[in-house]
Design an enzyme around this catalytic site. Structure first.
Site, short mmCIF file in Angstrom:
data_model
loop_
_atom_site.label_atom_id
_atom_site.label_comp_id
_atom_site.label_asym_id
_atom_site.label_seq_id
_atom_site.Cartn_x
_atom_site.Cartn_y
_atom_site.Cartn_z
N LYS A 79 47.16 29.24 41.13
CA LYS A 79 48.44 28.81 41.21
C LYS A 79 48.80 28.96 42.72
CE LYS A 79 49.43 33.20 42.93
NZ LYS A 79 49.89 33.58 44.35
N ASP A 99 50.56 39.41 39.41
CA ASP A 99 50.40 38.16 38.98
C ASP A 99 49.91 37.56 37.81
OD1 ASP A 99 51.38 37.32 41.66
OD2 ASP A 99 49.39 36.90 42.52
O1 C5P Z 1 49.63 43.86 41.84
P1 C5P Z 1 48.68 43.58 42.80
O2 C5P Z 1 47.32 44.63 42.58
O3 C5P Z 1 48.19 41.94 42.84
O4 C5P Z 1 49.23 43.91 44.13
C1 C5P Z 1 48.40 44.25 45.25
C2 C5P Z 1 49.09 45.01 46.34
O5 C5P Z 1 50.13 44.14 46.79
C3 C5P Z 1 49.86 45.99 45.93
O6 C5P Z 1 49.28 47.31 45.65
C4 C5P Z 1 51.11 46.40 46.85
O7 C5P Z 1 50.76 46.86 47.95
C5 C5P Z 1 51.28 44.71 47.29
N1 C5P Z 1 52.42 44.10 46.58
C6 C5P Z 1 53.69 44.67 46.62
N2 C5P Z 1 54.73 43.95 46.10
C7 C5P Z 1 54.59 43.12 44.98
C8 C5P Z 1 53.28 42.60 44.84
C9 C5P Z 1 52.21 43.18 45.58
O8 C5P Z 1 53.93 45.42 47.48
N3 C5P Z 1 55.41 42.45 44.48
#
Ligand code: C5P
Length: 293
Positions: free
Chosen positions: A11, A136
């Site tokens: 994406k 995501d």
């Molecule tokens: O959810 P995901 O594992 O992809 O996110 C990785 C990191 O990115 C999270 O641990 C967080 O530190 C940050 N993040 C965030 N806010 C979001 C998405 C991700 O702070 N909406």
């Protein structure tokens, strides 16, 4: 039982607004996800028991940390009798690029495993599982070309797709860690200027409507994480400037970067831009792709 092969697309975020922090430390987002044709390929082969992941990608962690492995473990916990599976992953989406490759792999694995074993998992249950794997992941579970993501980016509202687009992606030679980019936003950007709700809605409306000419449309691309990503990786800013200098109507970074993308009028224009970029950037780092409708 036969093997099942599926694609796992990437994406780009046509818009990404960071609007604050959530109580769990995550950041509150409003983002426009757009599915593209750059894709990994995944083949699931049933086996009597257990889980095995094989990949052609040298640096990819294949152990318990991998999002596909974690997705299988979550299903195992929910449905202890689930059959074993071997997953062969042909990786084309670069890792830690802001293109959602790992999240897409996890989501498309869950969808394929459900099909393979006819698992009694409804959309809401899959989304609850996906949400535990990453912010995501739910977007990819909706199997929609375009959607609005709110909350952590995981509250998904599928949107109509009015027009397919051509993209030139420019990949970085260095990965960028998502938590570091958000950390940089906290340190240097959280007190900065936020767009108003009206400004955000206007941009998203325009990006979704697809009626405007490319140039006006492309001017609405937006990403609040560009500033923090460019502080960590100044090459991103240089690449974006070069892409515009070489004739792209507009350029933006995807997700937490460092991949950037230009939106082009058609395939010919995209190929011409790629050719111009190849004088400065290794051809393997430039990809032409399209909306995956
Ligand atoms: O959810 P995901 O594992 O992809 O996110 C990785 C990191 O990115 C999270 O641990 C967080 O530190 C940050 N993040 C965030 N806010 C979001 C998405 C991700 O702070 N909406």
């Amino acid at each position: 039982m036969r093997s099942l092969s599926v694609v796992s697309p990437a994406k780009v975020n046509l818009a990404l607004f960071v609007t604050g922090r959530l109580p769990d430390g995550y950041h509150r987002l409003v983002t426009l996800f757009h599915r593209i044709s750059l894709a990994d390929q995944m083949t699931l082969t049933p086996q009597a028991a257990g889980f095995r992941l094989i990949s052609d990608c040298p640096g990819l962690p294949l152990g318990e940390d991998n999002l596909i492995t974690r997705a299988y473990r979550l299903v195992q916990k929910k449905i202890p009798g689930v059959g074993g599976v071997q997953v062969r992953l042909r990786k084309r989406i670069p890792m830690q690029a802001g293109l959602g490759g790992g999240s897409s792999n996890a989501a498309n694995f869950l969808l394929a495993l459900k099909r393979l074993y006819r698992l009694p998992l409804g959309r809401d249950e899959l989304i609850a599982l996906g949400g535990q794997l990453g912010a995501d992941v739910p977007f990819f579970l909706y199997e929609t070309p375009q959607a609005l993501g709110e909350g952590r980016g995981d509250e998904i509202r599928p949107l109509v797709l009015n027009r397919k687009r051509w993209f030139v992606l420019v990949l970085s030679s260095e990965p960028l860690s998502t938590p570091r980019v958000y950390g940089e936003w906290d340190k240097h950007f959280s007190q900065g200027h936020f767009l108003t709700k009206k400004e955000r809605v206007d941009r998203i409306r325009c990006l979704v409507s697809g009626r405007e000419k490319s140039l006006d449309w492309a001017a609405k691309l937006y990403n609040d994480l560009e500033g923090p990503a460019c502080r960590l990786c100044p090459g991103v800013r240089k690449t974006m400037a070069m892409v515009v200098q070489l004739g792209a109507p507009a350029v933006a970074m995807s997700g937490s970067g460092p991949a950037v993308f230009a939106v082009m009028d058609g395939e010919q224009e995209a190929r011409a831009l790629k050719k111009r970029l190849e004088k400065f950037i290794a051809p393997g780092r430039i990809k032409i792709c399209r909306t995956l409708g």
